[in-house]
Design a protein around this motif. Structure first.
Motif, PDB file in Angstrom:
ATOM      1  N   ASN A 127       0.811  -1.218   0.000  1.00 43.92           N
ATOM      2  CA  ASN A 127       0.000   0.000   0.000  1.00 43.92           C
ATOM      3  C   ASN A 127       0.841   1.263   0.000  1.00 43.92           C
ATOM      4  O   ASN A 127       0.473   2.276  -0.594  1.00 43.92           O
ATOM      5  CB  ASN A 127      -0.934   0.018   1.218  1.00 43.92           C
ATOM      6  N   THR A 128       1.984   1.207   0.701  1.00 47.13           N
ATOM      7  CA  THR A 128       2.827   2.390   0.823  1.00 47.13           C
ATOM      8  C   THR A 128       3.918   2.471  -0.236  1.00 47.13           C
ATOM      9  O   THR A 128       4.484   3.540  -0.456  1.00 47.13           O
ATOM     10  CB  THR A 128       3.490   2.428   2.218  1.00 47.13           C
ATOM     11  N   GLY A 135       0.139   5.434  -6.637  1.00 44.77           N
ATOM     12  CA  GLY A 135      -1.014   5.474  -7.527  1.00 44.77           C
ATOM     13  C   GLY A 135      -1.984   4.329  -7.373  1.00 44.77           C
ATOM     14  O   GLY A 135      -3.086   4.377  -7.935  1.00 44.77           O
ATOM     15  N   PHE A 136      -1.612   3.303  -6.596  1.00 47.79           N
ATOM     16  CA  PHE A 136      -2.536   2.181  -6.433  1.00 47.79           C
ATOM     17  C   PHE A 136      -3.547   2.486  -5.338  1.00 47.79           C
ATOM     18  O   PHE A 136      -3.196   2.924  -4.246  1.00 47.79           O
ATOM     19  CB  PHE A 136      -1.784   0.894  -6.090  1.00 47.79           C
ATOM     20  N   ASP A 137      -4.801   2.251  -5.622  1.00 41.30           N
ATOM     21  CA  ASP A 137      -5.890   2.449  -4.667  1.00 41.30           C
ATOM     22  C   ASP A 137      -6.811   1.238  -4.744  1.00 41.30           C
ATOM     23  O   ASP A 137      -7.504   1.038  -5.740  1.00 41.30           O
ATOM     24  CB  ASP A 137      -6.666   3.729  -4.985  1.00 41.30           C
ATOM     25  N   TYR A 138      -6.793   0.419  -3.698  1.00 40.57           N
ATOM     26  CA  TYR A 138      -7.590  -0.808  -3.748  1.00 40.57           C
ATOM     27  C   TYR A 138      -9.083  -0.520  -3.799  1.00 40.57           C
ATOM     28  O   TYR A 138      -9.870  -1.346  -4.271  1.00 40.57           O
ATOM     29  CB  TYR A 138      -7.253  -1.719  -2.561  1.00 40.57           C
ATOM     30  N   ARG A 139      -9.492   0.666  -3.344  1.00 39.99           N
ATOM     31  CA  ARG A 139     -10.921   0.998  -3.404  1.00 39.99           C
ATOM     32  C   ARG A 139     -11.374   1.360  -4.816  1.00 39.99           C
ATOM     33  O   ARG A 139     -12.582   1.390  -5.082  1.00 39.99           O
ATOM     34  CB  ARG A 139     -11.231   2.136  -2.440  1.00 39.99           C
ATOM     35  N   SER A 140     -10.419   1.615  -5.695  1.00 33.73           N
ATOM     36  CA  SER A 140     -10.754   1.889  -7.102  1.00 33.73           C
ATOM     37  C   SER A 140     -10.568   0.658  -7.979  1.00 33.73           C
ATOM     38  O   SER A 140     -10.819   0.716  -9.191  1.00 33.73           O
ATOM     39  CB  SER A 140      -9.880   3.034  -7.639  1.00 33.73           C
ATOM     40  N   THR A 141     -10.111  -0.427  -7.386  1.00 37.38           N
ATOM     41  CA  THR A 141      -9.860  -1.659  -8.152  1.00 37.38           C
ATOM     42  C   THR A 141     -10.519  -2.855  -7.473  1.00 37.38           C
ATOM     43  O   THR A 141     -11.581  -3.316  -7.895  1.00 37.38           O
ATOM     44  CB  THR A 141      -8.344  -1.901  -8.285  1.00 37.38           C
ATOM     45  N   PHE A 194      -1.657  -8.496  -3.118  1.00 41.02           N
ATOM     46  CA  PHE A 194      -3.100  -8.410  -2.915  1.00 41.02           C
ATOM     47  C   PHE A 194      -3.818  -9.570  -3.604  1.00 41.02           C
ATOM     48  O   PHE A 194      -4.765 -10.140  -3.057  1.00 41.02           O
ATOM     49  CB  PHE A 194      -3.636  -7.083  -3.456  1.00 41.02           C
ATOM     50  N   LYS A 195      -3.372  -9.911  -4.807  1.00 40.51           N
ATOM     51  CA  LYS A 195      -4.008 -11.009  -5.539  1.00 40.51           C
ATOM     52  C   LYS A 195      -3.871 -12.323  -4.778  1.00 40.51           C
ATOM     53  O   LYS A 195      -4.838 -13.094  -4.665  1.00 40.51           O
ATOM     54  CB  LYS A 195      -3.389 -11.134  -6.932  1.00 40.51           C
ATOM     55  N   LEU A 196      -2.678 -12.590  -4.264  1.00 44.47           N
ATOM     56  CA  LEU A 196      -2.463 -13.826  -3.513  1.00 44.47           C
ATOM     57  C   LEU A 196      -3.287 -13.834  -2.226  1.00 44.47           C
ATOM     58  O   LEU A 196      -3.825 -14.874  -1.825  1.00 44.47           O
ATOM     59  CB  LEU A 196      -0.974 -13.987  -3.199  1.00 44.47           C
ATOM     60  N   HIS A 197      -3.370 -12.679  -1.585  1.00 45.82           N
ATOM     61  CA  HIS A 197      -4.179 -12.568  -0.364  1.00 45.82           C
ATOM     62  C   HIS A 197      -5.643 -12.894  -0.658  1.00 45.82           C
ATOM     63  O   HIS A 197      -6.303 -13.622   0.100  1.00 45.82           O
ATOM     64  CB  HIS A 197      -4.050 -11.145   0.189  1.00 45.82           C
ATOM     65  N   ILE A 198      -6.150 -12.383  -1.761  1.00 47.26           N
ATOM     66  CA  ILE A 198      -7.551 -12.615  -2.135  1.00 47.26           C
ATOM     67  C   ILE A 198      -7.786 -14.082  -2.502  1.00 47.26           C
ATOM     68  O   ILE A 198      -8.757 -14.699  -2.049  1.00 47.26           O
ATOM     69  CB  ILE A 198      -7.933 -11.699  -3.308  1.00 47.26           C
TER      70      ILE A 198
END
Length: 226
Positions: free
Chosen positions: A147-148, A152-158, A183-187
């Motif tokens: 996240n940090t 430009g990455f925002d998980y709420r927009s993706t 994030f993909k692996l976590h999901i």
């Protein structure tokens, strides 16, 4: 095709197994609906690990529900800026994630290193513990590092939009294309544990002992003959 399988077919398949599996297990294996507590074998590590895990996991779950289910337009309307939300999600979620991780490390170490506890554990117990540990590690890493470190990455927009599209049965896998691998692996591991849930002792979380509230006390009396 791979994207459609991972972000459309696989999640729906895991949810279906979760629902049908619970129904089947409840109807055909109610006596196996238990946590099989190992407290009588080892208590100290179980108490510390379980306490840390439960202190951390409930805020983490609430954070996931809010982050995935509430559109950013709603939080803006309530006066919460994107920056404020981001700080709270990263550091608040990160803190409780670390607490959860500490608990999972203790519980997993206990299950694998204590010979008596391990002897009592089934193969599914060991697999579930390992999977939960991996999921939490990926979650903490995603929250505090990805996240940090991903401008430009925002998980709420993706991720959030993709997740809500699943709920309304209009899946939009394209929103997952630019999501970082952590994030993909976590999901994916998260959905997989949902598919495994009905066939493991995780089912005991639904067994809320409400009947204990109104049940009479059990009285123990000393045998005067001894």
């Amino acid at each position: 095709m791979t994207s459609q399988f991972l972000w459309v077919i696989f999640p729906y398949l895991c949810i279906a197994v979760f629902i049908v599996g619970h129904i089947f297990r409840y109807r055909h294996d109610q006596f196996g609906w238990t946590a099989k507590s190992s407290e009588f074998i080892e208590k100290k590590q179980l108490m510390i690990g379980s306490l840390l895990f439960h202190i951390g996991i409930f805020p983490v779950i609430l954070g996931h529900v809010a982050g995935l289910g509430i559109p950013k337009e709603w939080t803006r309307a309530m006066g919460v800026s994107d920056h404020m939300y981001h700080i709270g999600a990263v550091w608040g979620g990160g803190f409780f994630g670390v607490v959860t991780l500490a608990g999972m490390i203790i519980l997993t170490s206990r299950r694998f290193t204590n010979s008596n506890v391990r002897h009592l554990s089934s193969a599914s117990d060991l697999i579930v513990n390992t999977f939960l540990l991996v999921i939490v590690i990926l979650g903490v890493y995603s929250s505090l590092i990805t996240n940090t470190m991903t401008p430009g990455f925002d998980y709420r927009s993706t991720i959030s939009i993709w997740f809500r599209s699943l709920l309304i049965l209009q899946p939009q896998a394209e929103f997952m294309a630019s999501v970082p691998i952590a994030f993909k692996l976590h999901i994916l591991t998260g959905f997989l544990i949902f598919a495994m849930w009905p066939f493991t002792r995780l089912v005991h979380v639904w067994s809320v002992p409400l009947n204990y509230v109104g049940r009479s006390y059990i009285l123990y009396r000393k045998d005067k003959r001894n």
